[in-house]
Scaffold this active site. Sequence first.
Site, PDB file in Angstrom:
ATOM      1  N   SER A   1      -8.241  10.206  37.793  1.00  9.51           N
ATOM      2  CA  SER A   1      -9.067  10.826  38.629  1.00  9.51           C
ATOM      3  C   SER A   1     -10.153  11.753  37.760  1.00  9.51           C
ATOM      4  O   SER A   1      -9.642  12.319  36.565  1.00  9.51           O
ATOM      5  CB  SER A   1      -8.201  11.760  39.585  1.00  9.51           C
ATOM      6  OG  SER A   1      -7.289  10.931  40.332  1.00  9.51           O
TER       7      SER A   1
HETATM    8  N1  SAH Z   1      -2.793  10.478  39.175  1.00  6.87           N
HETATM    9  C1  SAH Z   1      -3.240   9.556  37.978  1.00  6.87           C
HETATM   10  C2  SAH Z   1      -4.335   8.719  38.859  1.00  6.87           C
HETATM   11  C3  SAH Z   1      -3.867   7.826  39.878  1.00  6.87           C
HETATM   12  S1  SAH Z   1      -4.724   6.214  40.299  1.00  6.87           S
HETATM   13  C4  SAH Z   1      -3.619  10.059  36.734  1.00  6.87           C
HETATM   14  O1  SAH Z   1      -3.554  11.331  36.613  1.00  6.87           O
HETATM   15  O2  SAH Z   1      -4.150   9.359  35.898  1.00  6.87           O
HETATM   16  C5  SAH Z   1      -3.731   5.807  41.246  1.00  6.87           C
HETATM   17  C6  SAH Z   1      -2.277   5.187  41.105  1.00  6.87           C
HETATM   18  O3  SAH Z   1      -1.272   5.004  42.113  1.00  6.87           O
HETATM   19  C7  SAH Z   1      -2.549   3.928  40.188  1.00  6.87           C
HETATM   20  O4  SAH Z   1      -1.976   3.958  39.072  1.00  6.87           O
HETATM   21  C8  SAH Z   1      -1.697   2.899  41.339  1.00  6.87           C
HETATM   22  O5  SAH Z   1      -0.928   1.758  40.691  1.00  6.87           O
HETATM   23  C9  SAH Z   1      -0.867   3.704  41.728  1.00  6.87           C
HETATM   24  N2  SAH Z   1      -0.257   3.324  43.197  1.00  6.87           N
HETATM   25  C10 SAH Z   1      -0.773   2.684  44.072  1.00  6.87           C
HETATM   26  N3  SAH Z   1       0.198   2.280  45.124  1.00  6.87           N
HETATM   27  C11 SAH Z   1       1.268   2.957  44.729  1.00  6.87           C
HETATM   28  C12 SAH Z   1       2.613   3.110  45.415  1.00  6.87           C
HETATM   29  N4  SAH Z   1       2.752   2.668  46.510  1.00  6.87           N
HETATM   30  N5  SAH Z   1       3.510   3.766  44.742  1.00  6.87           N
HETATM   31  C13 SAH Z   1       3.320   4.488  43.559  1.00  6.87           C
HETATM   32  N6  SAH Z   1       2.204   4.324  43.003  1.00  6.87           N
HETATM   33  C14 SAH Z   1       1.108   3.537  43.391  1.00  6.87           C
END
Ligand code: SAH
Length: 240
Positions: A87
Amino acid sequence: MFKNRRIIAFISIILYLFLAHHLFASDPYESKRQSMVRDDIKGRGIKDRTVLDVMGKIPRHLFVGKRYMSTAYEDHPLPIGEGQTISQPYVVALMTEALRLKPTDRVLEIGTGSGYQAAVLAEIVKDVYTIEIRKSLADMARKRLEDLGYKNVKVKYADGYFGWEEYAPFDAIIITAAANHIPPPLIKQLKEGGRLILPLGSTVYYQTLTLAVKRKGDIDVEQMGPVAFVPMIGQSERKR
Ligand code: SAH
């Protein structure tokens, strides 16, 4: 004797220059990081001193691949593999500030991604539990957080929709992927008075950053403005 002194002084200067060079070279991103905090985070209204300090300290460039390192301190998301993104710094700060964290808190994050948000949380609270649904990302983030010395973060490879029952209830929950509803298991695993933040709305376009506070088992909701996140997948897509 006099000559010896001059030699010693000369050696000391060389040693000092060597050390100074080494210190700067070991964190070539220091000035970019401080500009990011000053212009894009503080400059855009984030006031929480702890959040500002922590983001001024964490080496964000180590949470992205080599080719993105030079842009790691610019205020936009970056690719982290598997079509996912780390993000944008301002949004990380905004979401973290909104949770009003205390040093004694235990926090659950859904969507570990690069592990950067987890590191920000880990610098502020006692324990961080973070869940990632893509195995390669979960493994990479776990290793990265370990290498950086974070001992208070647990990374789990699973669907975050169901939370992490074993460590519930949590003082705060942060979902960093877009969902069209708040997963009921997460509301259940939030403490009374606890705060949950997520990008809520369409998982295709943009969402509304939404803060929910748990009161008497129910939730009060506050909308904080538009954001664009990658979608939450798994159970969250199947159920409304
Ligand atoms: N917080 C992260 C960025 C998140 S991007 C950082 O600091 O880099 C969103 C992430 O959520 C992705 O890696 C994706 O694979 C994950 N994601 C999507 N659906 C999810 C779910 N149901 N449970 C856990 N993770 C999930």
